[in-house]
Design an enzyme around this catalytic site. Structure first.
Site, mmCIF file in Angstrom:
data_model
loop_
_atom_site.group_PDB
_atom_site.id
_atom_site.type_symbol
_atom_site.label_atom_id
_atom_site.label_comp_id
_atom_site.label_asym_id
_atom_site.label_seq_id
_atom_site.Cartn_x
_atom_site.Cartn_y
_atom_site.Cartn_z
ATOM 1 N N HIS A 272 0.551 -1.510 0.125
ATOM 2 C CA HIS A 272 0.065 -0.175 -0.317
ATOM 3 C C HIS A 272 0.815 1.003 -0.062
ATOM 4 C CE1 HIS A 272 -3.299 3.142 0.499
ATOM 5 N NE2 HIS A 272 -3.098 2.328 2.072
ATOM 6 N N HIS B 15 -1.929 -0.768 -10.949
ATOM 7 C CA HIS B 15 -2.593 -0.083 -9.791
ATOM 8 C C HIS B 15 -4.082 -0.183 -9.895
ATOM 9 C CE1 HIS B 15 -5.044 2.861 -7.400
ATOM 10 N NE2 HIS B 15 -4.185 3.887 -6.871
ATOM 11 N N ASP C 61 3.233 6.867 -7.414
ATOM 12 C CA ASP C 61 4.325 6.747 -6.240
ATOM 13 C C ASP C 61 5.633 6.636 -7.105
ATOM 14 O OD1 ASP C 61 3.419 5.701 -4.109
ATOM 15 O OD2 ASP C 61 2.898 4.134 -5.189
#
Length: 378
Positions: free
Chosen positions: A224, A264, A315
């Site tokens: 996560h 994702h 990210d």
């Protein structure tokens, strides 16, 4: 009741929310009706937190009052400061330290004994939690590096104050604006794992500190919240290897390793937040004379997109953005929490407002006809 098994609750609707909407096919993210692009360019983190908690963007007067009330709550008392020092000197992992600190803040909150569902008390507690996390995190980071904590300033905004406390130097406008934008981009993202954890905890009528502590613990898992740290460590590995990005990726994939920051659970295309941060990473690299981090990232993105059909998530570009701001790599995920706490609290408020205990079922696949053998015969 349907007996269809949905591992990981994938595709299962468990709640209705007016907070954020994700269109994974179009690469679109909305907070309370506003696109993430619009908010990232035109609203501060404090404005976005106000929006998430109250449903509307604040007026100038409301924003001024909200920022002042948040700034007044930035200081942490001596007992919490001692805990932060103990955790830093023990070299605790940053997310584990943050989990402990958030839980400890409950002991000193004036509204700790309030009804868990009392909205006014929860808004006050929410302001305190949101304001104090950056102070504790910056102090933790400095103490473990052998430096003394820097007291917060009430005249700086949320983003600038954190960078000031972290580096003992007031950031320039570019760094402040870029970091503020990053906080806006991470503030909420639907019913993700940590947000769901917070709402599950709240559904038992546990208090706000318990819910946020649950969320921090959930965010600490590598599936996560840890991807941006993994991305930067991978880019540093690439830089040290002396290889070009494409051969480096090919070698990594051939060895059975993945490239972090891609794919994702919700988006089937490029994460809209990654698109925004890519431009910021490029600008920071050009200004600092370190364009290689963005160049590496773009080359990897293009290769994996063409060869594997993979798209980057937030990210992938937040990693190089934070690195070029001088932020230690292993506090990237706590910074994620520092932003996402705004969304966690908003979802908890929403859960309390129309609460039902979250209690799914599991399909039993074990034995049914076993009998106990006396202990002497086992």
């Amino acid at each position: 009741m349907t007996e269809e098994l949905k591992k990981g609750l994938e595709g299962v609707l468990v709640a209705e929310s007016s907070l954020s909407f994700i269109d994974g096919d179009a690469g679109k993210l909305i907070y309370r009706g506003y696109t993430i692009d619009d908010l990232a360019r035109n609203a501060s983190f404090e404005e976005v937190v106000y929006l998430l908690w109250h449903g509307e963007l604040p007026s100038a007067a409301e924003l001024s009052d909200f920022k002042s009330s948040m700034a007044e709550e930035r200081h942490i008392n001596d007992d919490v400061q001692r805990l932060v020092r103990d955790l830093a000197e023990a070299d605790e992992e940053p997310m584990a330290a943050l989990r402990t600190i958030v839980s400890d803040l409950s002991a000193y909150d004036p509204d700790a004994d309030a009804d868990p569902t009392a909205e006014a008390a929860n808004l006050r507690k929410g302001r305190r939690i949101t304001a104090k996390i950056p102070t504790a995190l910056a102090a933790f980071s400095r103490i473990r590096d052998g430096d003394e904590p820097v007291d917060p300033r009430e005249d700086l905004d949320h983003a600038s104050n954190f960078l000031y406390m972290l580096n003992d130097e007031e950031p320039d406008d570019v760094l402040s604006e870029t970091f503020d934008m990053a906080l806006v981009l991470h503030a909420d993202h639907g019913l993700n794992a940590s947000t769901f954890s917070a709402t599950v905890t709240a559904s038992t009528l546990a208090d706000l500190h318990a819910a946020v502590t649950s969320a921090v613990g959930t965010l600490s898992g590598s599936l996560h919240g840890g991807a941006n740290q993994d991305v930067m460590e991978a880019l540093l590995e690439l830089d040290d290897s002396g290889k070009e990005p494409v051969p480096w990726v090919e070698d990594r994939l051939a060895a059975g390793d993945r490239v972090p920051g891609f794919g994702h659970r919700v988006y089937n295309v490029k994460d809209p937040r990654a698109r925004i941060l890519s431009a910021e990473s490029e600008a920071l690299g050009e200004a600092a004379g370190t364009p290689q981090w963005h160049d590496y990232s773009v080359t990897i993105e293009e290769y994996l997109g063409e060869e594997k059909g993979l798209a980057p998530n937030v990210d992938f570009y937040s990693a190089s953005t934070y690195y070029q701001m001088g932020i230690p790599v292993d506090i990237y995920t706590p910074i994620f929490a520092m932003s996402r706490v705004g969304g966690w609290i908003a979802h908890v408020l929403e859960q309390y407002d129309d609460n039902r205990l979250i209690r799914p079922r599991a399909r039993y696949v074990g034995s049914e006809d076993r009998t106990v053998t006396p202990i002497d015969d086992r």
